[in-house]
Write a protein that holds these residues in place. Structure first.
Motif, PDB file in Angstrom:
ATOM      1  N   ALA A  35       0.845  -1.191   0.000  1.00 62.56           N
ATOM      2  CA  ALA A  35       0.000   0.000   0.000  1.00 62.56           C
ATOM      3  C   ALA A  35       0.884   1.246   0.000  1.00 62.56           C
ATOM      4  O   ALA A  35       2.032   1.211   0.451  1.00 62.56           O
ATOM      5  N   ASP A  36       0.331   2.326  -0.520  1.00 60.16           N
ATOM      6  CA  ASP A  36       1.090   3.580  -0.605  1.00 60.16           C
ATOM      7  C   ASP A  36       1.248   4.170   0.805  1.00 60.16           C
ATOM      8  O   ASP A  36       0.252   4.446   1.469  1.00 60.16           O
ATOM      9  N   PRO A  37       2.479   4.364   1.271  1.00 64.08           N
ATOM     10  CA  PRO A  37       2.648   4.869   2.644  1.00 64.08           C
ATOM     11  C   PRO A  37       2.322   6.360   2.781  1.00 64.08           C
ATOM     12  O   PRO A  37       2.000   6.819   3.858  1.00 64.08           O
ATOM     13  N   LEU A  38       2.416   7.100   1.692  1.00 65.27           N
ATOM     14  CA  LEU A  38       2.294   8.559   1.791  1.00 65.27           C
ATOM     15  C   LEU A  38       0.920   9.019   2.276  1.00 65.27           C
ATOM     16  O   LEU A  38       0.824   9.781   3.240  1.00 65.27           O
ATOM     17  N   PRO A  39      -0.174   8.546   1.636  1.00 65.02           N
ATOM     18  CA  PRO A  39      -1.491   8.958   2.147  1.00 65.02           C
ATOM     19  C   PRO A  39      -1.687   8.535   3.593  1.00 65.02           C
ATOM     20  O   PRO A  39      -2.314   9.262   4.372  1.00 65.02           O
ATOM     21  N   GLN A  40      -1.100   7.394   3.945  1.00 63.74           N
ATOM     22  CA  GLN A  40      -1.263   6.938   5.333  1.00 63.74           C
ATOM     23  C   GLN A  40      -0.613   7.906   6.307  1.00 63.74           C
ATOM     24  O   GLN A  40      -1.179   8.234   7.347  1.00 63.74           O
TER      25      GLN A  40
END
Lengths: 140, 116, 776
Positions: free
Chosen positions: B69-74
């Motif tokens: 999963a994309d860590p940035l939005p998290q």
């Protein structure tokens, strides 16, 4: 909100939660956790204590006033950032020690930064909850 | 799933908007709380949905797997969650204080700067 | 010690910020300590006279905002030096004076903060070599003068005057900024020294230069109270006397004149310079002196004659001959010396007797001998009596007018006319209150403390000394200043006391005689004061008032329309505007759902989504606070589960914790309160529900659009994924982003949180009226 059962259980729970919060904080760099969740868990511990045995008792348990904890957290985070400047890098550049430690892994300034976040969040949350709670209590 | 989430987000927005339009001040605060939930979920779905692919670098690996999963939005949402908590706490304290000072929970009565 | 002038400039600002603390420690004596700073400045500047005379300007450069080409550029030449000396020397005297005048005032520290802030800004204006830097200091003088004029902030009149001065000079400042930027772009440099070294004729010939000229002139004219912007200066007399003595005679109002002089070589090359600047100056001069005739308040008389002098200086620069520039510099020096002294002595009279009407004052010389002596010298210098600097400068003034291009005789008549009034005003302000029969005053008159008379006396001594031996002041100050204005290195002004039997001398004599005659007529003129009141009402101040009230009315109208105080109307407007804008673009871009690429729904996730929706809707419908709060909790936990199921354990954990704490807060804040009040009508509820449904639909479609348009590869995320372990030794990429890659954001975030918490604490625990009870 005083009940004997809650008071007894909470003493145990508060301690457990605090230990857990430190655990979360330390392992946060590699596994779920970190300063935010650790700080929130720690704050929950004190909120629980305040519900079980009242705000004065929770304040005593906290030893230092929430404001001070909050300020301490901010300062730690800031100092961790300034370490980069001292070493001649831009502000907040991470510096690392190469030795491996159990649980934590490598030691570095980002970890100290996270410790600052932990204390800031703990201070903020307890300050808010205590302010609101004590104010509500005074009205009764 | 994305379709269902879109509907969920739409419902959250609609509910928060409806609550923000009410005159009772507690409802307005509930609307604020719901709105931040809606926004967080919106950002989250924007980052793409992945099942069983936590954004951690696996033991032995050097880089984040392409399927993760994309860590940035998290990271963004994590920040947003805590910030909304601060905002909500501030709002609650304000409402609590306004109630003490004015004894009303009607937003229309709170228009002026002086207690009525 | 090369950079002493810069160190002085910086230490004036430092002194400003130390002033309140110093006042707390030392009380009224803090002024004496503070005055050491301008005193040191005066010494440093005086030491610079020989090198400036030798034509070696002081230059200092330091990069400030290199990316914008803005640097801290200072350059001190003859013109700067003249002003620097005036600002620092008179600054010392005013600092002393304020120590006596405002003795015992609780906020004297604040006063010194403003005063020294102003002093530093003014020193900055005259020594800046960069147009932007000059502008910054220029605006700082406007702001600090606003604070100083409004020092008696609990008086409405004082506040109105301060606001007026700020608005007029601030509007002019905006014009100046525009003019300065245009000029810098046009010339390709913002350095004043480089600008002045350019070929002025070529620059002036460029299209758009007229705009530059007019904008810069507007800036200068508003600052130096030129007609039709002159009205703010007399109104600013609500300020305490030291402020009037400093800002409104010697320094700030001369900033406009300074600007004209600074850019003289460039701007005067324009054919429009003479036809604009000289007449504006002349009209101002006449306006000032005519209005001065009708005043019965010492400070107002001085203020209007100051307007007259500012007009004179502008007129001289407008005429622009070598002699006129020299005369302007000499006149400026003489005026600063005598007018500052007179403002201080009239302030002393007001302070010691409580009277400012010259008709009610007389014979004070026995009670206050030092003040009387200083006022006498100042008055005589203002009247242009021989052996004083005022006389020498007036000689040059007359000579320059005779020499002027065009109708020299007309200029001469105007100049002599203005000077005649100055004589009468000088007698009124400097001599009348102290001589003749002693008139009774509300307060028993006695001499002021030494802090209040020493400055004026020393200024008087300076006036006599420079009047007797004008060649020193001429060679050391006026000459280099005029040379800097004219951009001519080899120029020396030989100020002389005696020029022989010239026309100018004859005119001087006539002036004094006519002035004495006018003084005898003054009571009768003042009796017709109504006429002057009428004149003032017809004047430009009326326009200012109309403009201001019109603006306020417009603001009130648009506020009542746009900001009606109903929260829901704001929200409604904002959201519906968004809905219309976004909804407008949605048709055509909303994709039909592509079921194959989507994540397959699971029984659990579907259930959670339904729970979230049910919770949200239930929160809207329930009439119990408690159930609504619980419903909110359901929504929050549901979302946490979604986070968990879609690979965001950190989010899920944080969300659950925050939900718990939020619930606690809601309960603490509201558990006392009863059920929801029911305020809205059913029809309103239905309308809102429909609008909410529309908004929800639009947002759902936005999600779908955004789903289909997401880029396959995000370079930022990929960088973080690839470097998290390598650079930051962390496997939890989310945490690495928070504490390393984007740690600055996190630092900002916890700071915001801390501020929110302090806000809560202050709101609930520090309020007044809780009997001083404060917890830890």
């Amino acid at each position: 909100m005083n009940s004997i059962i809650l008071a007894t259980v909470s003493r145990l729970l508060t301690g457990l939660l605090l230990v857990f919060s430190v655990f979360l904080l330390l392992r946060g760099h590699n596994l779920p956790g970190g300063g935010f969740s650790g700080g929130l868990v720690a704050a929950s511990a004190f909120v629980l204590a305040s519900f079980a045995s009242g705000f004065p008792a929770a304040r005593r348990l906290l030893v230092v006033p929430p404001r001070v904890i909050m300020g301490f957290g901010l300062v730690v985070a800031l100092v961790a950032g300034l370490a980069g400047n001292v070493a001649g890098y831009p502000f907040l550049t991470g510096l690392w020690d190469t030795t491996l430690f159990p649980v934590v892994g490598k030691l570095g300034t980002p970890l100290f930064f996270d410790v600052g976040v932990y204390f800031a969040v703990l201070g903020v949350t307890t300050l808010i909850v205590f302010s609101l709670g004590e104010d509500s209590e005074e009205e009764d | 799933m994305e379709f269902l989430l879109a509907i969920t987000i739409g419902v959250l927005y609609a509910a928060s908007f409806y609550l923000l339009l009410r005159r009772g001040v507690v409802r307005v605060v509930l609307g604020v709380a719901l709105l931040s939930q809606a926004v967080n979920l919106l950002i989250f779905t924007a980052g793409g949905l992945r099942e069983g692919a936590v954004p951690f670098i696996a033991e032995g690996g050097k880089v984040l797997g392409a399927a993760s999963a994309d860590p940035l939005p998290q990271a963004l949402i994590l920040t947003a969650i805590v910030i909304s908590f601060g905002v909500l706490a501030f709002t609650l304290a304000m409402v609590h204080r306004a109630d003490q000072a004015t004894g009303t929970d009607d937003v229309d009565d709170l228009k002026g700067t002086d207690a009525t | 010690m090369e950079n002493l002038p810069i160190i002085i400039l910086a230490s004036v600002f430092v002194a400003a910020f130390l002033a309140p603390a110093l006042h707390r420690v030392l009380g009224d004596r803090c002024g004496l300590v503070l005055s050491l700073v301008p005193l040191a400045g005066a010494w440093v500047y005086a030491e610079m006279v020989p090198r400036i005379m030798a034509g070696q300007p002081f230059v200092y450069r330091h990069a400030w905002v290199p990316s914008l080409g803005i640097s801290l550029d200072f350059r001190i030449d003859g013109l700067s030096l003249l002003f620097l000396l005036l600002i620092s020397v008179i600054g010392v005297f005013v600092t002393w004076y304020a120590a006596g005048y405002l003795a015992g005032k609780k906020d004297l520290g604040r006063f010194y903060l403003y005063l020294f802030g102003f002093m530093g800004s003014m020193l900055g204006v005259v020594s800046a070599d960069h147009l932007v830097l000059l502008f910054v200091f220029w605006e700082l003088t406007s702001i600090s003068s606003y604070l100083l004029i409004g020092y008696y902030h609990n008086e409405a009149k004082s506040r109105a005057a301060a606001l007026q001065a700020l608005l007029v000079t601030g509007a002019g400042g905006l014009c100046l900024l525009a003019g300065v930027i245009l000029l810098g772009r046009m010339a390709g440099t913002f350095l004043i020294s480089e600008l002045l070294a350019m070929d002025a004729a070529a620059l002036v010939a460029q299209p758009g230069f007229t705009t530059v000229l007019i904008l810069i002139l507007l800036g200068a004219f508003t600052k130096s109270a030129q007609f039709p912007f002159h009205f703010w200066l007399p109104n600013a007399m609500t300020a305490p006397a030291p402020v009037s003595a400093y800002l409104h005679s010697a320094t700030m109002v001369k900033a406009g004149v300074f600007l004209l002089a600074r850019l003289f070589p460039l701007l005067s090359a324009s054919p429009l310079w003479f036809p604009i600047v000289a007449p504006v100056g002349a009209v101002t001069m006449i306006t000032g002196v005519v209005m001065a005739l009708g005043q019965n308040d010492l400070k107002k008389i001085l203020a209007y004659t100051t307007v007259g002098v500012l007009g004179t200086l502008t007129m001289l620069l407008g005429i622009g001959t070598e002699l006129a520039v020299k005369a302007a510099m000499a006149y400026l020096l003489a005026h600063a010396i005598y007018k500052a002294a007179l403002f201080m002595t009239s302030g002393t009279i007001d302070h010691e007797t409580g009277v400012r009407d010259p008709d009610l004052l007389g014979g004070l010389r026995r009670a206050m001998p030092f003040t009387a002596a200083a006022a006498l010298v100042g008055g005589l210098s203002m009247a242009g009596v021989p052996l004083l600097l005022g006389f020498v400068s007036k000689e040059y003034f007359y000579k320059a007018l005779l020499d002027a291009q065009g109708a020299g005789v007309l200029w001469e008549v105007l100049g002599v006319g203005a000077s005649v009034v100055m004589v009468a005003a000088a007698i009124t302000a400097g001599i009348k209150p102290f001589w003749g029969k002693l008139l009774p005053t509300p307060k028993h008159a006695h001499e002021a403390p030494w802090t209040m008379w020493l400055g004026p006396v020393l200024l008087g001594v300076a006036g006599i000394k420079t009047g007797l031996f004008p060649s020193y002041a001429g060679a050391g100050l006026v000459g280099p200043a005029a040379a800097a204005v004219l951009g001519d290195g080899g120029f020396v002004a030989d100020l002389k006391l005696w020029h022989g039997w010239t026309t100018a001398l004859g005119l001087s004599a006539v002036t004094v005689l006519l002035g004495l005659g006018l003084y005898a007529l003054l009571p009768r003129i003042r009796a017709a004061r109504g006429i002057f009141g009428g004149l003032a009402r017809l004047g430009p101040e009326h326009g200012y008032d109309n403009l201001l009230s019109g603006l306020l009315a417009f603001a009130r109208w648009q506020t009542s329309v746009l900001q009606n105080g109903y929260l829901r109307n704001y929200i409604l407007t904002v959201v519906m505007f968004t809905v219309v804008l976004v909804g407008w673009m949605l048709p055509g871009v909303v994709p039909s759902p592509d079921w194959d690429t989507m994540v397959r729904p699971h029984v659990l996730t579907v259930t959670v989504c339904l729970l979230i929706m049910a919770g949200a809707i239930f929160a809207c419908l329930t009439s119990s606070r408690f159930t609504a709060i619980l419903a909110l909790g359901v929504v929050g936990v549901g979302i946490a589960m979604l986070y968990f199921m879609f690979s965001a354990p950190d989010l899920a954990m944080t969300q659950v914790l925050v939900e718990t704490l939020t619930l606690v807060l809601f309960v603490l804040a509201f558990y006392r309160l009863p059920v929801f009040g029911n305020y809205s009508k059913k029809s309103v509820k239905i309308r809102d529900a429909i609008l909410a449904a529309v908004f929800g639909t639009v947002m759902a479609m936005v999600v779908l659009v955004e789903q289909s348009s997401r880029a396959a590869d995000n370079a930022v995320s990929r960088f973080m994924g690839e470097n998290s372990l390598a650079l930051a030794n962390g496997r939890n990429v989310v945490n690495v982003i928070l504490v390393d890659f984007r740690a600055l954001d996190t630092l900002g975030e916890i700071t915001v949180l801390a501020i929110a918490a302090l806000g809560v604490f202050a709101m609930l625990r520090l309020r007044p009226g809780r009997g001083g009870k404060e917890d830890r």
